[in-house]
Design an enzyme around this catalytic site. Structure first.
Site, PDB file in Angstrom:
ATOM      1  N   HIS A 142       0.697  -1.506   0.015  1.00 13.61           N
ATOM      2  CA  HIS A 142      -0.057   0.091   0.159  1.00 13.61           C
ATOM      3  C   HIS A 142       0.461   1.442   0.164  1.00 13.61           C
ATOM      4  O   HIS A 142       2.280   0.944   0.794  1.00 13.61           O
ATOM      5  CB  HIS A 142      -1.262  -0.095   0.725  1.00 13.61           C
ATOM      6  CG  HIS A 142      -0.146   0.139   2.322  1.00 13.61           C
ATOM      7  ND1 HIS A 142       0.951  -0.633   2.810  1.00 13.61           N
ATOM      8  CD2 HIS A 142       0.147   1.591   3.482  1.00 13.61           C
ATOM      9  CE1 HIS A 142       1.100  -0.257   4.266  1.00 13.61           C
ATOM     10  NE2 HIS A 142       0.283   0.923   4.318  1.00 13.61           N
ATOM     11  N   ASP A 144       0.255   4.855   1.554  1.00 15.73           N
ATOM     12  CA  ASP A 144      -0.647   4.968   2.895  1.00 15.73           C
ATOM     13  C   ASP A 144      -1.507   6.322   2.524  1.00 15.73           C
ATOM     14  O   ASP A 144      -0.930   7.163   1.780  1.00 15.73           O
ATOM     15  CB  ASP A 144       0.238   5.944   4.040  1.00 15.73           C
ATOM     16  CG  ASP A 144       1.061   4.487   4.789  1.00 15.73           C
ATOM     17  OD1 ASP A 144       0.706   3.754   4.671  1.00 15.73           O
ATOM     18  OD2 ASP A 144       3.139   5.174   5.101  1.00 15.73           O
ATOM     19  N   HIS A 292       4.873   0.325   0.064  1.00  8.26           N
ATOM     20  CA  HIS A 292       5.519  -0.274   1.340  1.00  8.26           C
ATOM     21  C   HIS A 292       4.697  -1.441   1.934  1.00  8.26           C
ATOM     22  O   HIS A 292       3.093  -1.886   1.644  1.00  8.26           O
ATOM     23  CB  HIS A 292       6.299   0.291   2.628  1.00  8.26           C
ATOM     24  CG  HIS A 292       4.834   1.344   3.636  1.00  8.26           C
ATOM     25  ND1 HIS A 292       4.366   2.331   2.822  1.00  8.26           N
ATOM     26  CD2 HIS A 292       4.435   0.409   4.191  1.00  8.26           C
ATOM     27  CE1 HIS A 292       3.921   3.038   3.356  1.00  8.26           C
ATOM     28  NE2 HIS A 292       3.365   1.609   4.700  1.00  8.26           N
ATOM     29  N   ARG A 307       4.839   5.447  13.972  1.00  8.47           N
ATOM     30  CA  ARG A 307       4.551   6.236  12.609  1.00  8.47           C
ATOM     31  C   ARG A 307       3.963   7.940  12.216  1.00  8.47           C
ATOM     32  O   ARG A 307       3.041   7.570  13.152  1.00  8.47           O
ATOM     33  CB  ARG A 307       4.181   5.467  11.857  1.00  8.47           C
ATOM     34  CG  ARG A 307       4.408   6.331  10.507  1.00  8.47           C
ATOM     35  CD  ARG A 307       2.977   5.630   9.498  1.00  8.47           C
ATOM     36  NE  ARG A 307       2.055   6.201   9.504  1.00  8.47           N
ATOM     37  CZ  ARG A 307       0.596   6.291   8.900  1.00  8.47           C
ATOM     38  NH1 ARG A 307       1.004   5.034   8.868  1.00  8.47           N
ATOM     39  NH2 ARG A 307      -0.236   5.887   9.170  1.00  8.47           N
TER      40      ARG A 307
END
Ligand SMILES: O=C(O)CCC(=O)C(=O)O
Ligand SMILES: [Fe+2]
Length: 316
Positions: A142, A144, A292, A307
């Site tokens: 995906h 983000d 990623h 994150r």
């Protein structure tokens, strides 16, 4: 009579050309970064060491302490490295949450994440399944938050706790994925648009009741299938298996066929870099240029990641 062994003079395919790392350890920018249509510049990095991890994506940056404020010059140089390498890795930073946010703030506003953030800070997402934290997007490639009208520009991820083995993360280069598509597919997707929706991606981890409150905030959005990078001008494939549900204007079967082909192209190992984490490592990726995948190969061991995401602009 002597025979000479056969040699090949054929150049390696472009994505596999090795980078030259001179003896002093400083990477001299072999590749040329297109800044503006008329300015092609080649300069080595001056303020840190760059250790490429693969031909086109991923570089470890050595010699920096990210807990310290960045000068404008250092920020500019790091940004150039980010544009070139798409994901930067920094070993053993052990940043406090506030320091991690401060570092990311050099690139813009932090993005709050109502779907994933837990606890008091709405912009720090903590992935820790053992403690009932946010799910990680394991086993799905995906980019983000492409279900937002303005998906994140980038993200800064720190591993707080690593399992004894496994738990790597992969990133893939969407410029390489685009460049290596057959010409007729590139023509076919030029100008095409696709629908992105958070529901299918999150439905794998969350119940309908958990997801329902966000439906009004995050209606499906449309993005171009090929986006132009706002800083480098490069074309990049911009569909992902987690959130892209439909190519606009195609019937479902045709859309599925094309999307499957594009997802497969985005997952080619030659376009990827893989990072083996140690606790305290930071990865900083350009979310406009990459996808990623967090590898779920560590059984019931604990892995804790935090994150922060940086607000981005509308893909065009
Ligand atoms: O845990 C990871 O390695 C990555 C999780 C993820 O997808 C993210 O931080 O956006
Ligand atoms: Fe992610």
């Amino acid at each position: 009579m002597t025979t000479t062994p056969p040699t090949t003079t054929a150049p390696l395919p472009p994505v596999l050309r090795p980078h030259r790392i001179p003896a002093d350890g400083l990477y001299e920018g072999r590749r040329i970064l297109r800044r503006t249509p008329d300015d092609w510049t080649e300069r080595p990095y001056e303020r840190f060491e760059v250790i490429p991890q693969a031909a086109t994506i991923g570089a470890e940056i050595r010699g920096l302490d990210l807990s310290r404020p960045l000068s404008g010059a250092l920020r500019a140089e790091l940004n150039r490295a980010l544009l070139e390498w798409k994901v930067l890795f920094f070993r053993a930073q052990h940043l406090a949450s506030g320091e991690q946010r401060e570092f990311a703030r050099n690139w813009g506003q932090l993005e709050s994440n109502p779907l994933l953030a837990r606890g008091d800070s709405k912009d720090v997402v903590r992935f820790d399944k053992a403690a009932g934290g946010a799910p990680t997007f394991e086993n799905v490639w995906h980019t983000d938050v492409t279900f937002r009208e303005r998906p994140a520009m980038g993200a800064v991820l720190q591993l707080r706790e690593v399992p004894p083995a496994g738990g790597d993360t992969l990133w893939a280069d969407m410029a390489a994925a685009y460049d290596n598509l057959p010409g007729q597919i590139r023509e076919r997707i030029e100008g095409a648009r696709a629908v992105h929706d958070y529901l299918p991606g999150f439905a794998r981890f969350c119940t309908a009741a958990q997801l329902a409150p966000f439906q009004a905030e995050f209606p499906p959005v449309e993005h171009p299938v090929v986006r132009r990078h706002p800083e480098t001008g490069r074309r990049m494939l911009f569909v992902n298996a987690s959130f892209t549900t439909r190519i606009t204007g195609l019937d479902e079967a045709a859309s599925d066929r094309l999307l499957r082909l594009l997802f497969q192209q985005a997952q080619v190992p030659e376009f990827q870099v893989r990072w083996r984490w140690q606790a305290g490592d930071i990865a900083f990726w350009d979310n406009r240029a990459t996808q990623h995948y967090a590898v779920n190969d560590y059984g019931s061991h604990r892995r804790v990641a935090e994150r922060v995401a940086i607000a981005g602009d509308r893909p065009h």
